[in-house]
Design an enzyme around this catalytic site. Structure first.
Site, PDB file in Angstrom:
ATOM      1  CD  GLU A 111      34.550  37.696  48.239  1.00 47.40           C
ATOM      2  OE1 GLU A 111      35.198  37.550  49.280  1.00 47.40           O
ATOM      3  OE2 GLU A 111      34.944  37.271  47.135  1.00 47.40           O
TER       4      GLU A 111
ATOM      5  CE1 TYR B 194      38.400  40.306  50.960  1.00 43.04           C
ATOM      6  CE2 TYR B 194      36.221  39.613  51.681  1.00 43.04           C
ATOM      7  CZ  TYR B 194      37.329  39.440  50.878  1.00 43.04           C
ATOM      8  OH  TYR B 194      37.355  38.417  49.970  1.00 43.04           O
TER       9      TYR B 194
ATOM     10  CG  ASP C 260      41.315  37.709  51.881  1.00 44.28           C
ATOM     11  OD1 ASP C 260      42.497  37.998  51.566  1.00 44.28           O
ATOM     12  OD2 ASP C 260      40.665  36.820  51.307  1.00 44.28           O
TER      13      ASP C 260
END
Ligand code: SF4
Length: 363
Positions: free
Chosen positions: A34, A117, A135
């Site tokens: 990520e 996030y 995102d």
């Protein structure tokens, strides 16, 4: 379950891209992938992710690695603060959480470089918790789905988008929060694309307000941005009598922190490039040099500014190199340049040097 959540789960169950981080859903792999995927396309990330996992297979290996190794494996991905933060966070995880990523939002947010996030992605994808993610892909899907005609970066709109994402993920059956978030991100990446969304293939078509109103192309609203400032920068590939090259290491904090590169700096307004080169290298390392042939002219855009980098060959005239305005200086052989973590611009200069040396050798 809401019809939108239901459709998203059915759609993702029908197939998703086979990406290496999806083959192992452990918290460490989710975290690394990520962070790498922020501002970077999945296809670019794949080889970096695989190299990273081979070199740093777990939190302990990352925490214990020399920073130079971490930056070298990251070289070319950009936004180097992400790599430094990954290592700093790994060290916190070892010291404070016994080497395992915590399954707790507050504890994750306390780690360097982990924002809402990344925490949401780890908690939902690796731990199955009903935490939202927002995102660029999810933001675009939501702005179109609900036909939001306001700037999604405005704080109040951003808050509403997080709430909408939370409503969708909280409606997922137990254990499917990760699938729901992945469906939203995948839909934005593959179907609800920035330009020309493929509404005919979209599982949310019947629920999408922007599709119904014909406004999809105008969502999300984009605020016009002032053009970023531009700087002319010089760098010198200076060689000493033994043919070694002078390289400098940037301070640990700040842009490209901890990376190595060729000495140089920003030109003053109206300053000639060769004069600016001699000045910046004197200020940075204390050596006097003579500029030689131009090697390359490289344009590069950073997040908030752009540069044109003028690179020159050069020779050492006098002086002992010292780290006056940098963290370290080193004279290295030409072959050893490949061992150091360089930003993309300096790696290009090294490549030009290499090809001109090869041309000389084969002449
Ligand atoms: Fe995006 Fe079109 Fe799907 Fe709406 S219908 S979410 S605009 S792809």
């Amino acid at each position: 379950m809401s019809p939108i959540t239901q459709r998203l789960l059915a759609w993702i169950a029908g197939g998703r891209r086979d990406l290496p981080w999806r083959r192992r859903r452990d918290p460490y792999a989710v975290w690394i992938s990520e962070v790498m995927l922020q501002q970077t396309q999945a296809a670019t990330v794949v080889p970096y992710f695989e190299n990273w996992l081979a070199r740093f297979p777990d939190v302990q290996a990352l925490a214990a690695a020399p920073l130079d190794d971490v930056l070298k494996v990251w070289e070319g991905l950009g936004y180097y603060a992400r790599a430094r933060n990954l290592q700093a966070a790994a060290q916190c995880i070892v010291e404070q959480h016994g080497g395992s990523l915590p399954a707790d939002r507050r504890a994750l947010l306390a780690l360097p470089g982990v924002g809402r996030y990344t925490a949401g992605a780890i908690l939902s994808l690796a731990f199955g918790q009903a935490e939202p993610v927002l995102d660029g892909n999810v933001r675009r899907v939501l702005c179109r789905l609900y036909d939001i005609a306001e700037d999604p970066r405005a704080p109040a709109v951003e808050r509403s988008l997080w709430e909408l994402a939370a409503v969708l993920v909280e409606a997922a059956p137990p254990g499917q929060a990760g699938d729901l978030n992945e469906a939203l991100m995948e839909l934005g990446a593959l179907v609800c694309t920035p330009v020309a969304p493929v509404c005919s293939a979209c599982p949310l078509r019947e629920h999408c307000l922007a599709h119904a109103r014909g406004t999809a192309a105008e969502r999300p609203i984009r605020r016009p941005k002032a053009p970023p400032p531009h700087f002319d920068v010089v760098a010198g590939a200076i060689r000493d009598r033994q043919g070694r090259c002078l390289i400098v290491r940037r301070p640990a904090q700040g842009l490209l922190g901890g990376l190595w590169g060729f000495p140089g700096g920003v030109l003053e307004p109206d300053e000639a490039a060769t004069e600016g080169l001699a000045r910046t290298i004197r200020e940075q390392t204390g050596v006097e040099m003579r500029a030689g042939a131009p090697l390359a002219r490289i344009k590069h855009a950073y997040t908030h500014f752009r540069i044109t980098l003028h690179a020159f060959a050069g020779e050492l005239v006098s002086g002992e190199a010292q780290p006056l305005r940098c963290a370290e200086v080193r004279w290295v052989t030409h072959q050893a340049l490949a061992d150091y973590a360089f930003p993309v611009t300096d790696r290009k200069i090294a490549a030009v040097m290499e090809s001109s040396l090869q041309a000389v050798r084969s002449a």
